[in-house]
Motif scaffolding. Structure first.
Motif, mmCIF file in Angstrom:
data_model
loop_
_atom_site.group_PDB
_atom_site.id
_atom_site.type_symbol
_atom_site.label_atom_id
_atom_site.label_comp_id
_atom_site.label_asym_id
_atom_site.label_seq_id
_atom_site.Cartn_x
_atom_site.Cartn_y
_atom_site.Cartn_z
ATOM 1 N N ALA A 237 10.451 6.756 3.974
ATOM 2 C CA ALA A 237 10.783 7.763 4.991
ATOM 3 C C ALA A 237 11.846 7.215 5.953
ATOM 4 C CB ALA A 237 9.520 8.170 5.756
ATOM 5 N N ARG A 238 11.718 5.938 6.301
ATOM 6 C CA ARG A 238 12.734 5.309 7.175
ATOM 7 C C ARG A 238 14.086 5.284 6.479
ATOM 8 N NH1 ARG A 238 9.069 1.539 8.534
ATOM 9 N NH2 ARG A 238 9.925 0.002 7.073
ATOM 10 N N GLN A 239 14.058 4.870 5.173
ATOM 11 C CA GLN A 239 15.319 4.805 4.393
ATOM 12 C C GLN A 239 15.987 6.168 4.336
ATOM 13 O OE1 GLN A 239 13.842 3.348 0.638
ATOM 14 N NE2 GLN A 239 14.059 1.191 1.187
ATOM 15 N N GLU A 240 15.156 7.222 4.237
ATOM 16 C CA GLU A 240 15.705 8.578 4.093
ATOM 17 C C GLU A 240 16.023 9.195 5.455
ATOM 18 O OE1 GLU A 240 15.842 10.312 0.978
ATOM 19 O OE2 GLU A 240 15.225 8.468 -0.034
ATOM 20 N N GLY A 241 15.694 8.485 6.546
ATOM 21 C CA GLY A 241 15.928 9.027 7.886
ATOM 22 C C GLY A 241 15.028 10.212 8.195
ATOM 23 N N ALA A 242 13.822 10.253 7.597
ATOM 24 C CA ALA A 242 12.913 11.384 7.830
ATOM 25 C C ALA A 242 11.491 10.878 8.070
ATOM 26 C CB ALA A 242 12.942 12.322 6.617
ATOM 27 N N PRO A 243 11.250 10.189 9.212
ATOM 28 C CA PRO A 243 9.945 9.570 9.459
ATOM 29 C C PRO A 243 8.800 10.579 9.421
ATOM 30 C CG PRO A 243 11.365 9.439 11.423
ATOM 31 C CD PRO A 243 12.203 9.948 10.295
ATOM 32 N N GLU A 244 9.088 11.865 9.747
ATOM 33 C CA GLU A 244 8.016 12.882 9.775
ATOM 34 C C GLU A 244 7.503 13.207 8.371
ATOM 35 O OE1 GLU A 244 11.172 13.332 10.309
ATOM 36 O OE2 GLU A 244 11.812 14.964 9.002
ATOM 37 N N ARG A 245 8.206 12.737 7.326
ATOM 38 C CA ARG A 245 7.777 13.075 5.959
ATOM 39 C C ARG A 245 6.918 11.982 5.314
ATOM 40 N NH1 ARG A 245 12.680 15.416 2.608
ATOM 41 N NH2 ARG A 245 10.977 15.901 1.188
ATOM 42 N N ALA A 246 6.499 10.983 6.125
ATOM 43 C CA ALA A 246 5.768 9.837 5.565
ATOM 44 C C ALA A 246 4.509 10.259 4.782
ATOM 45 C CB ALA A 246 5.413 8.839 6.658
ATOM 46 N N GLU A 247 3.765 11.241 5.342
ATOM 47 C CA GLU A 247 2.531 11.699 4.677
ATOM 48 C C GLU A 247 2.822 12.265 3.284
ATOM 49 O OE1 GLU A 247 -0.817 11.974 5.282
ATOM 50 O OE2 GLU A 247 -0.323 10.436 6.769
ATOM 51 N N GLU A 248 3.845 13.099 3.243
ATOM 52 C CA GLU A 248 4.250 13.738 1.992
ATOM 53 C C GLU A 248 4.680 12.668 0.969
ATOM 54 O OE1 GLU A 248 8.211 16.278 0.892
ATOM 55 O OE2 GLU A 248 7.458 16.367 2.948
ATOM 56 N N ARG B 128 1.688 10.827 -0.587
ATOM 57 C CA ARG B 128 1.031 11.568 -1.679
ATOM 58 C C ARG B 128 1.848 11.451 -2.964
ATOM 59 N NH1 ARG B 128 -0.249 15.141 2.387
ATOM 60 N NH2 ARG B 128 1.598 16.410 1.982
ATOM 61 N N GLU B 129 3.171 11.629 -2.831
ATOM 62 C CA GLU B 129 4.061 11.542 -4.000
ATOM 63 C C GLU B 129 3.987 10.164 -4.660
ATOM 64 O OE1 GLU B 129 7.649 14.221 -2.426
ATOM 65 O OE2 GLU B 129 8.269 12.315 -3.348
ATOM 66 N N ILE B 130 4.008 9.134 -3.809
ATOM 67 C CA ILE B 130 3.998 7.753 -4.304
ATOM 68 C C ILE B 130 2.686 7.457 -5.040
ATOM 69 C CG2 ILE B 130 3.763 5.362 -3.462
ATOM 70 C CD1 ILE B 130 6.112 5.913 -1.605
ATOM 71 N N SER C 117 0.850 -1.194 0.000
ATOM 72 C CA SER C 117 0.000 0.000 0.000
ATOM 73 C C SER C 117 0.890 1.250 0.000
ATOM 74 C CB SER C 117 -0.896 0.000 1.238
ATOM 75 O OG SER C 117 -0.077 0.029 2.380
ATOM 76 N N PRO C 118 0.366 2.366 -0.567
ATOM 77 C CA PRO C 118 1.151 3.607 -0.567
ATOM 78 C C PRO C 118 1.618 3.993 0.843
ATOM 79 C CG PRO C 118 -0.733 3.857 -2.012
ATOM 80 C CD PRO C 118 -0.878 2.508 -1.341
ATOM 81 N N ARG C 119 0.778 3.726 1.855
ATOM 82 C CA ARG C 119 1.161 4.121 3.220
ATOM 83 C C ARG C 119 2.415 3.360 3.690
ATOM 84 N NH1 ARG C 119 0.261 2.053 7.939
ATOM 85 N NH2 ARG C 119 -1.175 0.500 7.110
ATOM 86 N N ILE C 120 2.400 2.042 3.486
ATOM 87 C CA ILE C 120 3.546 1.220 3.918
ATOM 88 C C ILE C 120 4.799 1.600 3.124
ATOM 89 C CG2 ILE C 120 4.474 -1.148 3.898
ATOM 90 C CD1 ILE C 120 2.448 -0.920 6.051
ATOM 91 N N ARG C 121 4.637 1.838 1.811
ATOM 92 C CA ARG C 121 5.799 2.194 0.989
ATOM 93 C C ARG C 121 6.345 3.557 1.409
ATOM 94 N NH1 ARG C 121 2.640 1.905 -4.097
ATOM 95 N NH2 ARG C 121 4.436 2.819 -5.092
ATOM 96 N N ALA C 122 5.435 4.477 1.746
ATOM 97 C CA ALA C 122 5.877 5.809 2.181
ATOM 98 C C ALA C 122 6.638 5.700 3.495
ATOM 99 C CB ALA C 122 4.670 6.719 2.334
#
Ligand code: DC
Length: 219
Positions: A156-167, A170-172, A147-152
């Motif tokens: 976000a974890r890979q990028e070290g920015a968990p707070e950006r998951a919502e963003e 949407r992009e995904i 799902s887009p949520r799990i992929r986001a």
């Protein structure tokens, strides 16, 4: 006469950040066949065009570069140019790859190399169009979704920015829409593909499931 044994081929496709790279790598190790990372090949061509100063939208120039490039994949799946491994993780490689990947002549050269590799060594091939165009007759075809949520969250974890998951979510979702509707090699499950989701399964569980399918296809 004894039947000719062709080497085993498993092809894995699915949207970005669905976990298919990890699953493909683990599966290759488990089956003892090389991983064919087709994205790395598009990245190598993208970088070669960039380094030559080409306009990446210029189909004829990029196709000529792809065709003249001394590009190869070693028996263990390392992409080389002029005999040297290519640093495909370079920052600009991903976007250069996606720009040159729309040119049909670039795709034709890479698809031919990929098919030749599969015939010679067998492989777990990972990437867009491996199930639909490159190896539609593979022993096992897999479409790995999430799902887009799990992929986001994963991105976000890979990028070290968990707070950006919502963003990222949407992009995904908008990239999925674009990928699924594009004219060249759109993202869609191949007929007969084993459809799996990494939402509620670990990479190890997914590998187990695919290995079972391989066992059934190649007893
Ligand atoms: O999987 P990746 O991020 O390394 O892929 C880089 C780009 O190459 C991606 O934008 C899509 C393109 N690509 C493709 O068009 N066909 C493939 N079989 C693999 C990658």
């Amino acid at each position: 006469m004894a039947p000719t044994l062709s080497p085993m081929i498993v092809a894995i496709d699915g949207p970005a950040a669905s976990g298919k790279s990890t699953v493909a790598r683990l599966l290759g190790e488990r089956l003892g066949v090389p991983l064919l990372n087709t994205g790395a090949m598009y990245r190598a061509v993208g970088l070669a065009c960039l380094d030559a100063g080409l306009d990446l939208e210029d189909a004829a120039a990029c196709e000529a570069r792809a065709n003249s490039l001394d590009l190869d994949v070693t028996s263990v799946g390392v992409v080389t140019v002029e005999g040297q491994p290519v640093a495909v993780e370079r920052e600009e490689a991903g976007s250069a790859a996606s720009r040159v990947a729309v040119h049909p002549g670039v795709r034709a050269r890479l698809v031919a190399l990929q098919q030749e590799f599969g015939r010679r060594y067998g492989c777990v091939a990972e990437g867009r169009d491996t199930t639909t165009v490159v190896f539609p007759d593979a022993d096992v075809l897999v479409f790995l979704a999430a799902s887009p949520r799990i992929r986001a969250e994963r991105r976000a974890r890979q990028e070290g920015a968990p707070e950006r998951a919502e963003e990222y979510a949407r992009e995904i979702a908008s990239r999925d829409e674009r990928d699924a509707s594009r004219a060249v090699a759109p993202l869609r499950p191949a007929p007969g593909a084993l459809r799996l989701s990494s939402d509620e399964a670990t990479p190890e569980q997914l590998v187990e499931r695919i290995a079972q399918a391989v066992e059934e296809a190649c007893p």
